[in-house]
Design a protein around this motif. Structure first.
Motif, PDB file in Angstrom:
ATOM      1  N   VAL A  74       6.093  -1.873 -26.743  1.00 50.95           N
ATOM      2  CA  VAL A  74       4.552  -1.571 -26.534  1.00 50.95           C
ATOM      3  C   VAL A  74       4.237  -1.085 -25.149  1.00 50.95           C
ATOM      4  O   VAL A  74       4.570  -1.985 -23.947  1.00 50.95           O
ATOM      5  CB  VAL A  74       3.429  -2.562 -27.358  1.00 50.95           C
ATOM      6  N   ASP A  75       3.509  -0.200 -24.896  1.00 47.92           N
ATOM      7  CA  ASP A  75       3.095   0.248 -23.607  1.00 47.92           C
ATOM      8  C   ASP A  75       1.792  -0.575 -23.342  1.00 47.92           C
ATOM      9  O   ASP A  75       0.946  -0.277 -24.218  1.00 47.92           O
ATOM     10  CB  ASP A  75       2.832   1.898 -23.587  1.00 47.92           C
ATOM     11  N   VAL A  76       1.677  -1.303 -22.421  1.00 44.37           N
ATOM     12  CA  VAL A  76       0.270  -1.891 -22.043  1.00 44.37           C
ATOM     13  C   VAL A  76       0.135  -1.629 -20.566  1.00 44.37           C
ATOM     14  O   VAL A  76       0.636  -1.285 -19.709  1.00 44.37           O
ATOM     15  CB  VAL A  76       0.737  -3.494 -21.943  1.00 44.37           C
ATOM     16  N   VAL A  77      -1.617  -1.979 -20.498  1.00 41.54           N
ATOM     17  CA  VAL A  77      -1.948  -1.970 -19.090  1.00 41.54           C
ATOM     18  C   VAL A  77      -2.468  -3.359 -18.863  1.00 41.54           C
ATOM     19  O   VAL A  77      -3.049  -4.075 -19.646  1.00 41.54           O
ATOM     20  CB  VAL A  77      -3.235  -1.116 -19.079  1.00 41.54           C
ATOM     21  N   VAL A  78      -1.943  -3.833 -17.530  1.00 39.39           N
ATOM     22  CA  VAL A  78      -2.351  -5.353 -17.295  1.00 39.39           C
ATOM     23  C   VAL A  78      -3.028  -5.223 -16.087  1.00 39.39           C
ATOM     24  O   VAL A  78      -2.748  -4.506 -15.092  1.00 39.39           O
ATOM     25  CB  VAL A  78      -0.945  -6.225 -16.863  1.00 39.39           C
ATOM     26  N   VAL A  79      -4.412  -5.894 -16.065  1.00 45.20           N
ATOM     27  CA  VAL A  79      -5.261  -6.020 -15.028  1.00 45.20           C
ATOM     28  C   VAL A  79      -5.121  -7.618 -14.603  1.00 45.20           C
ATOM     29  O   VAL A  79      -5.405  -8.501 -15.391  1.00 45.20           O
ATOM     30  CB  VAL A  79      -6.569  -5.519 -15.255  1.00 45.20           C
ATOM     31  N   GLY A  80      -5.018  -7.856 -13.304  1.00 43.90           N
ATOM     32  CA  GLY A  80      -4.900  -9.477 -12.914  1.00 43.90           C
ATOM     33  C   GLY A  80      -4.899  -9.385 -11.403  1.00 43.90           C
ATOM     34  O   GLY A  80      -5.213  -8.468 -10.682  1.00 43.90           O
ATOM     35  N   THR A  81      -4.171 -10.438 -11.025  1.00 42.72           N
ATOM     36  CA  THR A  81      -4.022 -10.860  -9.593  1.00 42.72           C
ATOM     37  C   THR A  81      -2.459 -11.180  -9.478  1.00 42.72           C
ATOM     38  O   THR A  81      -1.866 -11.863 -10.214  1.00 42.72           O
ATOM     39  CB  THR A  81      -4.980 -11.978  -9.073  1.00 42.72           C
ATOM     40  N   VAL A  82      -2.069 -11.244  -8.185  1.00 42.86           N
ATOM     41  CA  VAL A  82      -0.825 -11.451  -7.769  1.00 42.86           C
ATOM     42  C   VAL A  82      -0.659 -12.734  -7.275  1.00 42.86           C
ATOM     43  O   VAL A  82      -1.546 -13.079  -6.332  1.00 42.86           O
ATOM     44  CB  VAL A  82      -0.163 -10.460  -6.864  1.00 42.86           C
ATOM     45  N   ARG A  83       0.076 -13.646  -7.768  1.00 38.86           N
ATOM     46  CA  ARG A  83       0.305 -14.864  -7.330  1.00 38.86           C
ATOM     47  C   ARG A  83       1.742 -15.352  -6.966  1.00 38.86           C
ATOM     48  O   ARG A  83       2.607 -14.880  -7.783  1.00 38.86           O
ATOM     49  CB  ARG A  83      -0.720 -15.962  -8.095  1.00 38.86           C
ATOM     50  N   ARG A  84       2.131 -16.039  -5.929  1.00 42.88           N
ATOM     51  CA  ARG A  84       3.259 -16.691  -5.634  1.00 42.88           C
ATOM     52  C   ARG A  84       3.073 -18.227  -6.251  1.00 42.88           C
ATOM     53  O   ARG A  84       2.226 -18.987  -5.799  1.00 42.88           O
ATOM     54  CB  ARG A  84       3.540 -16.671  -4.466  1.00 42.88           C
ATOM     55  N   ARG A  85       4.118 -18.629  -7.109  1.00 44.30           N
ATOM     56  CA  ARG A  85       3.976 -20.062  -7.274  1.00 44.30           C
ATOM     57  C   ARG A  85       5.028 -20.693  -6.958  1.00 44.30           C
ATOM     58  O   ARG A  85       6.453 -20.126  -7.023  1.00 44.30           O
ATOM     59  CB  ARG A  85       3.469 -20.248  -8.924  1.00 44.30           C
ATOM     60  N   PHE A  86       5.062 -21.960  -6.556  1.00 43.62           N
ATOM     61  CA  PHE A  86       6.553 -22.924  -6.358  1.00 43.62           C
ATOM     62  C   PHE A  86       6.553 -23.917  -7.342  1.00 43.62           C
ATOM     63  O   PHE A  86       5.656 -24.599  -7.858  1.00 43.62           O
ATOM     64  CB  PHE A  86       6.119 -23.472  -5.008  1.00 43.62           C
TER      65      PHE A  86
END
Length: 129
Positions: A74-86
């Protein structure tokens, strides 16, 4: 949707579009919450040519209806935030940079995609003179 705070003019915002190559994988967190992880394949320009890039996505607490619409291919559009987790693995600390989804919408749902993009643009413009 997502319990995480919505992006504001002082935070980050990411929008990607592309196919989901594999079925999403749900994970139960120690907190009792559920996060669904999947990748979205996008194309970027590198060295004068377009290349595929796989973007990891983390989607917190999607409803079963929302999740049912997101399957491999499925072709999707994702809206969100970029995060780096440890996190710890085998005694060492590792990290992962991912797109934390606020909205995941099949691209064919143009009205929903448009509404999500307008909402994101409005949040970015809040407080801008």
């Amino acid at each position: 949707m997502n319990d995480d705070p919505a992006p504001t003019a002082l935070s980050n915002l990411a929008v990607i579009r592309g196919p989901v190559p594999n079925d999403p994988q749900p994970r139960d967190l120690p907190s009792g919450r559920v996060v669904v992880q999947f990748d979205v394949v996008t194309r970027v320009e590198s060295g004068g040519r377009e290349v595929n890039v796989s973007v990891p996505v983390a989607w917190h607490e999607p409803t079963s209806t929302q999740l049912g619409a997101i399957v491999a291919g499925v072709d999707v559009v994702v809206v969100g935030t970029v995060r780096r987790r440890f996190f710890r693995v085998g005694g060492s600390t590792q990290s992962r940079t991912e797109l934390v989804a606020g909205a995941v919408i099949p691209a064919r749902r143009r009205k929903q995609v448009g509404a999500a993009l307008r909402g994101a643009a409005e949040r970015l413009l809040e407080g801008v003179a």
